[in-house]
Write a protein that holds these residues in place. Structure first.
Motif, PDB file in Angstrom:
ATOM      1  N   ARG A  84       0.842  -1.206   0.000  1.00 25.81           N
ATOM      2  CA  ARG A  84       0.000   0.000   0.000  1.00 25.81           C
ATOM      3  C   ARG A  84       0.874   1.252   0.000  1.00 25.81           C
ATOM      4  O   ARG A  84       0.624   2.209  -0.732  1.00 25.81           O
ATOM      5  N   ILE A  85       1.931   1.223   0.823  1.00 24.07           N
ATOM      6  CA  ILE A  85       2.855   2.359   0.861  1.00 24.07           C
ATOM      7  C   ILE A  85       3.528   2.529  -0.500  1.00 24.07           C
ATOM      8  O   ILE A  85       3.685   3.651  -0.992  1.00 24.07           O
ATOM      9  N   GLY A  86       3.899   1.416  -1.120  1.00 24.61           N
ATOM     10  CA  GLY A  86       4.502   1.478  -2.453  1.00 24.61           C
ATOM     11  C   GLY A  86       3.552   2.057  -3.477  1.00 24.61           C
ATOM     12  O   GLY A  86       3.947   2.853  -4.333  1.00 24.61           O
ATOM     13  N   VAL A 126       4.111   5.424  -5.631  1.00 20.78           N
ATOM     14  CA  VAL A 126       4.026   5.506  -7.098  1.00 20.78           C
ATOM     15  C   VAL A 126       3.050   6.602  -7.508  1.00 20.78           C
ATOM     16  O   VAL A 126       3.315   7.372  -8.444  1.00 20.78           O
ATOM     17  N   GLN A 127       1.933   6.716  -6.805  1.00 25.29           N
ATOM     18  CA  GLN A 127       0.974   7.777  -7.110  1.00 25.29           C
ATOM     19  C   GLN A 127       1.606   9.149  -6.884  1.00 25.29           C
ATOM     20  O   GLN A 127       1.392  10.074  -7.683  1.00 25.29           O
ATOM     21  N   ASP A 128       2.389   9.285  -5.804  1.00 28.13           N
ATOM     22  CA  ASP A 128       3.087  10.546  -5.557  1.00 28.13           C
ATOM     23  C   ASP A 128       4.091  10.840  -6.672  1.00 28.13           C
ATOM     24  O   ASP A 128       4.237  11.992  -7.100  1.00 28.13           O
ATOM     25  N   ILE A 129       4.800   9.801  -7.127  1.00 30.92           N
ATOM     26  CA  ILE A 129       5.780   9.990  -8.209  1.00 30.92           C
ATOM     27  C   ILE A 129       5.083  10.469  -9.471  1.00 30.92           C
ATOM     28  O   ILE A 129       5.552  11.403 -10.136  1.00 30.92           O
ATOM     29  N   VAL A 130       3.953   9.860  -9.795  1.00 33.19           N
ATOM     30  CA  VAL A 130       3.210  10.279 -10.990  1.00 33.19           C
ATOM     31  C   VAL A 130       2.727  11.711 -10.834  1.00 33.19           C
ATOM     32  O   VAL A 130       2.832  12.526 -11.767  1.00 33.19           O
ATOM     33  N   PHE A 131       2.215  12.046  -9.656  1.00 33.24           N
ATOM     34  CA  PHE A 131       1.726  13.401  -9.420  1.00 33.24           C
ATOM     35  C   PHE A 131       2.855  14.425  -9.547  1.00 33.24           C
ATOM     36  O   PHE A 131       2.701  15.456 -10.209  1.00 33.24           O
ATOM     37  N   ARG A 132       4.002  14.127  -8.934  1.00 33.96           N
ATOM     38  CA  ARG A 132       5.152  15.037  -9.019  1.00 33.96           C
ATOM     39  C   ARG A 132       5.630  15.182 -10.464  1.00 33.96           C
ATOM     40  O   ARG A 132       6.001  16.274 -10.893  1.00 33.96           O
ATOM     41  N   ILE A 157      13.782  11.573  -3.915  1.00 30.86           N
ATOM     42  CA  ILE A 157      13.514  10.995  -2.592  1.00 30.86           C
ATOM     43  C   ILE A 157      12.426   9.925  -2.698  1.00 30.86           C
ATOM     44  O   ILE A 157      12.537   8.849  -2.092  1.00 30.86           O
ATOM     45  N   LEU A 158      11.385  10.217  -3.471  1.00 32.61           N
ATOM     46  CA  LEU A 158      10.305   9.247  -3.628  1.00 32.61           C
ATOM     47  C   LEU A 158      10.799   7.970  -4.313  1.00 32.61           C
ATOM     48  O   LEU A 158      10.387   6.857  -3.955  1.00 32.61           O
ATOM     49  N   PHE A 159      11.687   8.115  -5.304  1.00 30.40           N
ATOM     50  CA  PHE A 159      12.231   6.925  -5.957  1.00 30.40           C
ATOM     51  C   PHE A 159      13.084   6.104  -4.984  1.00 30.40           C
ATOM     52  O   PHE A 159      13.050   4.871  -5.018  1.00 30.40           O
TER      53      PHE A 159
END
Length: 179
Positions: A34-36, A40-46, A86-88
């Motif tokens: 779930r955290i992953g 991934v959603q945060d990475i796409v948004f950024r 950082i997200l990656f």
């Protein structure tokens, strides 16, 4: 041989809270996934925000532009890129931890992971599956028998066609000699 002391017997009252806190920090694989997913959603948004910033930025092609606005947008872009890296890294940590947790598990065939809906909407039991299997094997056997009979009939028809072809050939040859 000495036995380990029981909880509360000679131990300070907060001795087990540290292990409980460590267990709470340990996440199971589902929560890691779930955290992953959220990462991934945060990475796409950024990434979408980065492309939006890049689309709105003007290229320095000799046109005068406001240095303050350019510096502000450049700062935002650099901040987004830093947060993206950082997200990656976070995603890589989650991935490694999930692989570590799943290393000892037996792999499940993919076919078992695909859900399907039955026609009657109820779950079948082993007897239903066995009867369906029996019915399917009987049906397959019947189809094999029909195919075998069909092949035999096709061979008979081919022999008849070959005989007729030879007969017509002989008749045409006799007619040709007669003329």
């Amino acid at each position: 041989m000495s036995t380990p002391p029981l909880a509360g017997a000679g131990m300070p009252p907060g001795a087990f809270t540290g292990t409980q806190a460590q267990a709470a920090r340990e996440l199971n694989t589902a929560s890691l996934c779930r955290i992953g997913q959220e990462t991934v959603q945060d990475i796409v948004f950024r990434t979408m925000e980065i492309f939006q910033l890049l689309r709105n930025m003007q290229l320095p092609n000799g046109v005068t532009y406001h240095t303050g606005t350019y510096q502000d947008r450049l700062g935002k872009l650099q901040e987004h890129l830093r947060q993206l890296s950082i997200l990656f890294r976070k995603l890589r940590l989650v991935y490694d931890k999930c692989n570590e947790n799943c290393a000892g598990l037996d792999p499940v065939p993919i076919e078992q992971l695909i859900p399907y809906v039955e026609e009657d909407g109820s779950k079948h039991d082993d007897r239903g599956a066995a009867s369906q299997l029996r019915f399917a094997s009987e049906e397959r056997r019947e189809i094999m028998e029909v195919n075998k009979k069909l092949k035999q009939k096709n061979q008979q028809l081919k022999q008849i066609m070959d005989q007729l072809r030879n007969l017509i050939w002989d008749i045409n040859a006799m007619l040709a000699m007669r003329n």
